[in-house]
Design a protein around this motif. Structure first.
Motif, PDB file in Angstrom:
ATOM      1  N   TYR A  91      -1.683   5.140   5.614  1.00  0.00           N
ATOM      2  CA  TYR A  91      -1.575   4.822   4.199  1.00  0.00           C
ATOM      3  C   TYR A  91      -2.670   5.515   3.390  1.00  0.00           C
ATOM      4  CZ  TYR A  91       1.779   1.175   5.446  1.00  0.00           C
ATOM      5  OH  TYR A  91       2.883   0.501   5.908  1.00  0.00           O
ATOM      6  N   SER A  92      -2.376   5.731   2.114  1.00  0.00           N
ATOM      7  CA  SER A  92      -3.359   6.380   1.237  1.00  0.00           C
ATOM      8  C   SER A  92      -4.021   5.391   0.283  1.00  0.00           C
ATOM      9  CB  SER A  92      -2.695   7.498   0.425  1.00  0.00           C
ATOM     10  OG  SER A  92      -1.665   6.987  -0.397  1.00  0.00           O
ATOM     11  N   SER A  93      -3.661   4.113   0.373  1.00  0.00           N
ATOM     12  CA  SER A  93      -4.333   3.091  -0.428  1.00  0.00           C
ATOM     13  C   SER A  93      -4.417   1.805   0.377  1.00  0.00           C
ATOM     14  CB  SER A  93      -3.597   2.833  -1.754  1.00  0.00           C
ATOM     15  OG  SER A  93      -2.363   2.175  -1.528  1.00  0.00           O
ATOM     16  N   ALA A  94      -5.387   0.992   0.054  1.00  0.00           N
ATOM     17  CA  ALA A  94      -5.595  -0.275   0.750  1.00  0.00           C
ATOM     18  C   ALA A  94      -6.276  -1.228  -0.226  1.00  0.00           C
ATOM     19  CB  ALA A  94      -6.442  -0.073   2.000  1.00  0.00           C
ATOM     20  N   ASP A 119      -8.168  12.744   1.390  1.00  0.00           N
ATOM     21  CA  ASP A 119      -9.456  12.741   2.090  1.00  0.00           C
ATOM     22  C   ASP A 119      -9.676  11.433   2.844  1.00  0.00           C
ATOM     23  OD1 ASP A 119     -10.026  15.252   1.133  1.00  0.00           O
ATOM     24  OD2 ASP A 119     -11.049  14.500  -0.651  1.00  0.00           O
ATOM     25  N   LYS A 120      -9.175  10.340   2.267  1.00  0.00           N
ATOM     26  CA  LYS A 120      -9.367   9.028   2.873  1.00  0.00           C
ATOM     27  C   LYS A 120      -8.008   8.386   3.095  1.00  0.00           C
ATOM     28  CE  LYS A 120     -11.296   5.018   3.954  1.00  0.00           C
ATOM     29  NZ  LYS A 120     -11.939   4.783   5.250  1.00  0.00           N
ATOM     30  N   THR A 121      -7.741   7.990   4.321  1.00  0.00           N
ATOM     31  CA  THR A 121      -6.500   7.288   4.637  1.00  0.00           C
ATOM     32  C   THR A 121      -6.832   6.011   5.408  1.00  0.00           C
ATOM     33  OG1 THR A 121      -6.227   8.595   6.644  1.00  0.00           O
ATOM     34  CG2 THR A 121      -5.067   9.360   4.665  1.00  0.00           C
ATOM     35  N   TYR A 122      -5.854   5.140   5.553  1.00  0.00           N
ATOM     36  CA  TYR A 122      -6.080   3.820   6.132  1.00  0.00           C
ATOM     37  C   TYR A 122      -5.001   3.515   7.178  1.00  0.00           C
ATOM     38  CZ  TYR A 122      -8.607   3.630   1.719  1.00  0.00           C
ATOM     39  OH  TYR A 122      -9.431   3.913   0.655  1.00  0.00           O
ATOM     40  N   THR A 123      -5.411   2.926   8.280  1.00  0.00           N
ATOM     41  CA  THR A 123      -4.478   2.528   9.330  1.00  0.00           C
ATOM     42  C   THR A 123      -4.804   1.105   9.785  1.00  0.00           C
ATOM     43  OG1 THR A 123      -5.879   3.433  11.077  1.00  0.00           O
ATOM     44  CG2 THR A 123      -4.187   4.888  10.157  1.00  0.00           C
ATOM     45  N   ALA A 124      -3.847   0.483  10.469  1.00  0.00           N
ATOM     46  CA  ALA A 124      -4.052  -0.858  11.014  1.00  0.00           C
ATOM     47  C   ALA A 124      -3.330  -0.963  12.347  1.00  0.00           C
ATOM     48  CB  ALA A 124      -3.530  -1.920  10.040  1.00  0.00           C
ATOM     49  N   SER A 164       0.834  -1.197   0.000  1.00  0.00           N
ATOM     50  CA  SER A 164       0.000   0.000   0.000  1.00  0.00           C
ATOM     51  C   SER A 164       0.874   1.254   0.000  1.00  0.00           C
ATOM     52  CB  SER A 164      -0.920   0.005   1.225  1.00  0.00           C
ATOM     53  OG  SER A 164      -1.752  -1.139   1.231  1.00  0.00           O
ATOM     54  N   GLU A 165       0.289   2.347  -0.457  1.00  0.00           N
ATOM     55  CA  GLU A 165       1.050   3.594  -0.593  1.00  0.00           C
ATOM     56  C   GLU A 165       1.118   4.322   0.748  1.00  0.00           C
ATOM     57  OE1 GLU A 165      -0.425   4.272  -5.210  1.00  0.00           O
ATOM     58  OE2 GLU A 165      -1.278   5.453  -3.569  1.00  0.00           O
TER      59      GLU A 165
END
Length: 299
Positions: free
Chosen positions: A137-140, A125-130, A115-116
């Motif tokens: 991250y900016s992609s998932a 606008d949309k980000t991703y975490t774990a 992922s980026e």
């Protein structure tokens, strides 16, 4: 007395209109064959050549550090894996999977790029975490698992799957792997039952396991022929089941018992067919009702 009249009505209809359990869950994981799927066409990206033109080339193996693994037992499934980002989703893989011939289970491995991890996540606008990662991250990725040709009830979806960027993540220096163990059961009426385990990081690799149990033949009460509508043909089929059972002591081989047992009493009777007939008559006339309401009012 209420059930006597519908019995006579249904018997008349039958005169004028001349299940096995498919679920099994068992496989020794050590004996499950593995198939590595062909790399997705999405694992290509544009690069500028010395002349300034653009071309495409396969993403280098060093950037393919993710795997989404699907173990399928006994029956086929349909799998869609897509990439999520600020742009429109991109489908990486879409395919039907089934155990290889001669086996009850097969593991399929889908290769993914990491992922980026942007320098400035606030620009998105949309980000991703774990929980098992430190970066934003900016992609998932997202995965959808369904039963092919089903009524649409057995659908498992999980989004925001992150493939770690090992350049930045201190705990991750190897592969990020999501493993989905897809089984089927006759012990539940629920279309989907799922559970997951926490991420396990070992030798720099991360493993996230999910158990997904699907109902092999999703059904709608009363829709015996599974064509998406409840009508007089379904009532006729229930009557055929009833007559066959009375004459031979067993149901027809292709009987859809769960859908035909409309009143959920564990039996297929003339009253089940009557309920479907009343439901069809009322809904055809524009009335709003349910099979449950009809069963309740006539019990």
């Amino acid at each position: 007395m209420k059930k006597t009249i519908p019995a006579l009505c249904c018997a008349g209809i039958l005169c004028t209109m001349t299940v096995a359990s498919p679920w099994t869950v068992s496989a020794d994981s050590s004996s499950i064959p593995t198939v590595v799927m062909k790399k997705s066409d999405a694992l290509y990206f544009e690069v500028n050549s010395n002349s300034g033109s653009t071309s495409t080339k396969l993403l280098p193996d060093s950037q393919i550090t993710g795997e989404i693994s699907v173990i399928v037992h006994d029956h086929p499934i349909h799998v869609v894996i897509s990439r999520q980002s600020s742009e429109a989703p991109v489908v990486y893989y879409e395919t039907d999977l089934a155990p290889k011939s001669g086996t009850t289970a097969t593991e399929y491995v889908f290769l993914m790029d990491y992922s980026e991890l942007p320098q400035d996540a606030s620009q998105f606008d949309k980000t991703y975490t774990a929980d098992f990662l430190t970066g934003v991250y900016s992609s998932a990725y997202a995965i959808t698992i369904t039963v092919p040709d089903s009524s649409g009830d057995a659908v498992y979806t999980e989004s925001d799957l992150l493939i770690a960027d090992w350049h930045t993540e201190e705990a991750i220096s190897g592969v990020t792997r999501y493993q989905y163990n897809v089984t089927f059961s006759e012990d539940t009426k629920e279309a989907v039952v799922s559970s997951e385990k926490a991420a396990v990081i070992s030798d720099g690799s991360a493993l996230l396991e999910r158990e997904v149990q699907l109902l092999w033949a999703p059904y709608t009460l009363g829709d015996v022929d599974n064509n998406g509508k409840i009508d007089i043909i379904d009532a006729y089929n229930i009557l055929v089941y009833y007559a066959t059972l009375a004459a031979t002591g067993s149901l027809p081989e292709d009987a859809n018992f769960d859908a035909a047992d409309v009143d959920l009493d564990g039996e297929i009777t003339i009253f089940d067919a009557y309920t479907v007939l009343i439901y069809y008559a009322k809904t055809s006339a524009g009335y709003e009702t349910t099979l449950e309401e009809i069963v309740e009012s006539n019990s």
